[in-house]
Design a protein around this motif. Structure first.
Motif, PDB file in Angstrom:
ATOM      1  N   ILE A 115       0.769  -0.959   0.002  1.00  0.00           N
ATOM      2  CA  ILE A 115       0.019   0.047  -0.036  1.00  0.00           C
ATOM      3  C   ILE A 115       0.731   1.203   0.081  1.00  0.00           C
ATOM      4  O   ILE A 115       0.687   2.299  -0.722  1.00  0.00           O
ATOM      5  CB  ILE A 115      -0.945   0.044   1.015  1.00  0.00           C
ATOM      6  CG1 ILE A 115      -2.020  -1.017   1.015  1.00  0.00           C
ATOM      7  CG2 ILE A 115      -1.715   1.405   1.183  1.00  0.00           C
ATOM      8  CD1 ILE A 115      -2.814  -1.566   2.327  1.00  0.00           C
ATOM      9  N   LYS A 116       1.836   1.219   0.970  1.00  0.00           N
ATOM     10  CA  LYS A 116       2.865   2.505   1.080  1.00  0.00           C
ATOM     11  C   LYS A 116       3.322   2.792  -0.569  1.00  0.00           C
ATOM     12  O   LYS A 116       3.740   3.931  -0.855  1.00  0.00           O
ATOM     13  CB  LYS A 116       3.857   2.183   1.996  1.00  0.00           C
ATOM     14  CG  LYS A 116       3.072   2.486   3.267  1.00  0.00           C
ATOM     15  CD  LYS A 116       4.334   2.086   4.372  1.00  0.00           C
ATOM     16  CE  LYS A 116       5.438   3.159   4.327  1.00  0.00           C
ATOM     17  NZ  LYS A 116       6.569   3.116   5.405  1.00  0.00           N
ATOM     18  N   GLU A 117       3.898   1.691  -1.118  1.00  0.00           N
ATOM     19  CA  GLU A 117       4.637   1.710  -2.434  1.00  0.00           C
ATOM     20  C   GLU A 117       3.588   2.199  -3.438  1.00  0.00           C
ATOM     21  O   GLU A 117       3.884   3.298  -4.215  1.00  0.00           O
ATOM     22  CB  GLU A 117       4.949   0.422  -2.903  1.00  0.00           C
ATOM     23  CG  GLU A 117       5.538   0.326  -4.199  1.00  0.00           C
ATOM     24  CD  GLU A 117       6.344  -1.007  -4.676  1.00  0.00           C
ATOM     25  OE1 GLU A 117       5.952  -1.532  -5.778  1.00  0.00           O
ATOM     26  OE2 GLU A 117       7.061  -1.647  -3.668  1.00  0.00           O
ATOM     27  N   ARG A 118       2.373   1.737  -3.395  1.00  0.00           N
ATOM     28  CA  ARG A 118       1.287   2.181  -4.483  1.00  0.00           C
ATOM     29  C   ARG A 118       0.724   3.680  -4.182  1.00  0.00           C
ATOM     30  O   ARG A 118       0.468   4.367  -4.945  1.00  0.00           O
ATOM     31  CB  ARG A 118       0.295   1.371  -4.515  1.00  0.00           C
ATOM     32  CG  ARG A 118       0.402  -0.211  -5.000  1.00  0.00           C
ATOM     33  CD  ARG A 118      -0.560  -0.948  -5.208  1.00  0.00           C
ATOM     34  NE  ARG A 118      -0.599  -2.250  -6.029  1.00  0.00           N
ATOM     35  CZ  ARG A 118      -0.843  -2.596  -7.194  1.00  0.00           C
ATOM     36  NH1 ARG A 118      -1.407  -1.791  -7.897  1.00  0.00           N
ATOM     37  NH2 ARG A 118      -0.493  -3.590  -7.433  1.00  0.00           N
TER      38      ARG A 118
ATOM     39  N   ARG B 226      -7.333  -6.826  -2.627  1.00  0.00           N
ATOM     40  CA  ARG B 226      -6.008  -6.294  -3.442  1.00  0.00           C
ATOM     41  C   ARG B 226      -5.749  -4.763  -3.408  1.00  0.00           C
ATOM     42  O   ARG B 226      -6.652  -4.031  -3.707  1.00  0.00           O
ATOM     43  CB  ARG B 226      -6.293  -6.566  -4.970  1.00  0.00           C
ATOM     44  CG  ARG B 226      -6.386  -8.276  -5.300  1.00  0.00           C
ATOM     45  CD  ARG B 226      -6.317  -8.659  -6.730  1.00  0.00           C
ATOM     46  NE  ARG B 226      -7.457  -7.838  -7.328  1.00  0.00           N
ATOM     47  CZ  ARG B 226      -8.582  -8.627  -7.926  1.00  0.00           C
ATOM     48  NH1 ARG B 226      -8.613  -9.905  -8.163  1.00  0.00           N
ATOM     49  NH2 ARG B 226      -9.508  -7.840  -8.298  1.00  0.00           N
ATOM     50  N   PRO B 227      -4.659  -4.254  -3.072  1.00  0.00           N
ATOM     51  CA  PRO B 227      -4.544  -2.756  -2.888  1.00  0.00           C
ATOM     52  C   PRO B 227      -4.757  -2.194  -4.233  1.00  0.00           C
ATOM     53  O   PRO B 227      -5.198  -1.136  -4.094  1.00  0.00           O
ATOM     54  CB  PRO B 227      -3.044  -2.698  -2.367  1.00  0.00           C
ATOM     55  CG  PRO B 227      -2.862  -4.050  -1.533  1.00  0.00           C
ATOM     56  CD  PRO B 227      -3.709  -5.123  -2.233  1.00  0.00           C
ATOM     57  N   GLY B 228      -4.440  -2.758  -5.264  1.00  0.00           N
ATOM     58  CA  GLY B 228      -4.296  -2.058  -6.632  1.00  0.00           C
ATOM     59  C   GLY B 228      -5.863  -1.779  -7.002  1.00  0.00           C
ATOM     60  O   GLY B 228      -6.181  -0.814  -7.543  1.00  0.00           O
ATOM     61  N   ASP B 229      -6.936  -2.445  -6.189  1.00  0.00           N
ATOM     62  CA  ASP B 229      -8.170  -1.889  -6.712  1.00  0.00           C
ATOM     63  C   ASP B 229      -8.647  -0.497  -5.966  1.00  0.00           C
ATOM     64  O   ASP B 229      -9.758  -0.058  -6.322  1.00  0.00           O
ATOM     65  CB  ASP B 229      -9.445  -3.137  -5.840  1.00  0.00           C
ATOM     66  CG  ASP B 229      -9.208  -4.199  -7.025  1.00  0.00           C
ATOM     67  OD1 ASP B 229      -8.660  -4.205  -8.133  1.00  0.00           O
ATOM     68  OD2 ASP B 229      -9.469  -5.342  -6.540  1.00  0.00           O
ATOM     69  N   ILE B 230      -7.762  -0.147  -4.996  1.00  0.00           N
ATOM     70  CA  ILE B 230      -8.191   0.957  -4.378  1.00  0.00           C
ATOM     71  C   ILE B 230      -8.118   2.181  -5.241  1.00  0.00           C
ATOM     72  O   ILE B 230      -8.962   3.023  -5.297  1.00  0.00           O
ATOM     73  CB  ILE B 230      -7.088   1.291  -3.176  1.00  0.00           C
ATOM     74  CG1 ILE B 230      -7.537   0.215  -1.884  1.00  0.00           C
ATOM     75  CG2 ILE B 230      -7.521   2.681  -2.410  1.00  0.00           C
ATOM     76  CD1 ILE B 230      -6.168   0.437  -1.177  1.00  0.00           C
ATOM     77  N   GLY B 231      -7.407   2.240  -6.229  1.00  0.00           N
ATOM     78  CA  GLY B 231      -7.308   3.286  -7.113  1.00  0.00           C
ATOM     79  C   GLY B 231      -8.551   3.384  -8.111  1.00  0.00           C
ATOM     80  O   GLY B 231      -9.027   4.311  -8.178  1.00  0.00           O
ATOM     81  N   ARG B 232      -8.891   2.238  -8.439  1.00  0.00           N
ATOM     82  CA  ARG B 232     -10.244   2.377  -9.566  1.00  0.00           C
ATOM     83  C   ARG B 232     -11.554   2.720  -8.698  1.00  0.00           C
ATOM     84  O   ARG B 232     -12.192   3.330  -9.098  1.00  0.00           O
ATOM     85  CB  ARG B 232     -10.263   0.811  -9.606  1.00  0.00           C
ATOM     86  CG  ARG B 232      -9.293   0.278 -10.758  1.00  0.00           C
ATOM     87  CD  ARG B 232      -9.497  -1.207 -11.090  1.00  0.00           C
ATOM     88  NE  ARG B 232     -10.830  -1.822 -11.308  1.00  0.00           N
ATOM     89  CZ  ARG B 232     -11.529  -2.873 -10.978  1.00  0.00           C
ATOM     90  NH1 ARG B 232     -10.555  -3.872 -10.362  1.00  0.00           N
ATOM     91  NH2 ARG B 232     -12.510  -3.144 -11.089  1.00  0.00           N
TER      92      ARG B 232
END
Length: 135
Positions: A25-28, A91-97
């Motif tokens: 999460i910190k990286e993204r 999935r942390p990648g879904d937060i942006g969506r």
């Protein structure tokens, strides 16, 4: 200046997964306020979350996920609150969506589905959220 997004993660005995989740999460999303609410864990969850850079609030004993969520809400400084589980199932990648839908929508809820129908856990969460009254 307060952070725009506060990510709240209620946890109970998630030492095996919380560290790598927080680092991803910190990286993204390096600007997010990361809040971990430990609900009385008996393992090293608090130490792992602290080492990974989260702000950790601890309950003295296990009082439930709902109480941990409320603690996170009280402690958050962001204008947008994001909630996710600490066991790695989200999935942390879904937060942006999801955040792309703001400010068009005031609330966005992600749902895992099986055959187009929300899973029991999602339906239970929806019942919790719709039945929750502000304190």
């Amino acid at each position: 200046m307060s952070p725009e997004v506060s990510l709240i993660i209620p946890v109970y005995n998630e030492a095996d997964s919380i560290g790598s989740l927080l680092l991803e999460i910190k990286e993204r999303y390096p600007g997010f306020e990361l809040i971990v609410v430990d609900d009385g864990s008996t393992d090293d969850t608090v130490q792992v979350a602290d080492k990974a850079g989260a702000t950790v609030f601890s309950h003295p004993y296990n009082i439930g996920n709902g109480a941990a969520v409320k603690t996170g809400i009280r402690m958050a400084k962001g204008d947008i609150l994001v909630f996710m589980d600490g066991d790695g199932q989200h999935r942390p990648g879904d937060i942006g969506r999801m955040l792309e839908l703001f400010p068009k929508y005031d609330m966005v809820v992600g749902a895992r589905t099986r055959g187009g129908r929300p899973l029991l856990a999602v339906r239970s969460a929806i019942k919790f959220i719709t039945g929750w009254l502000p304190m």
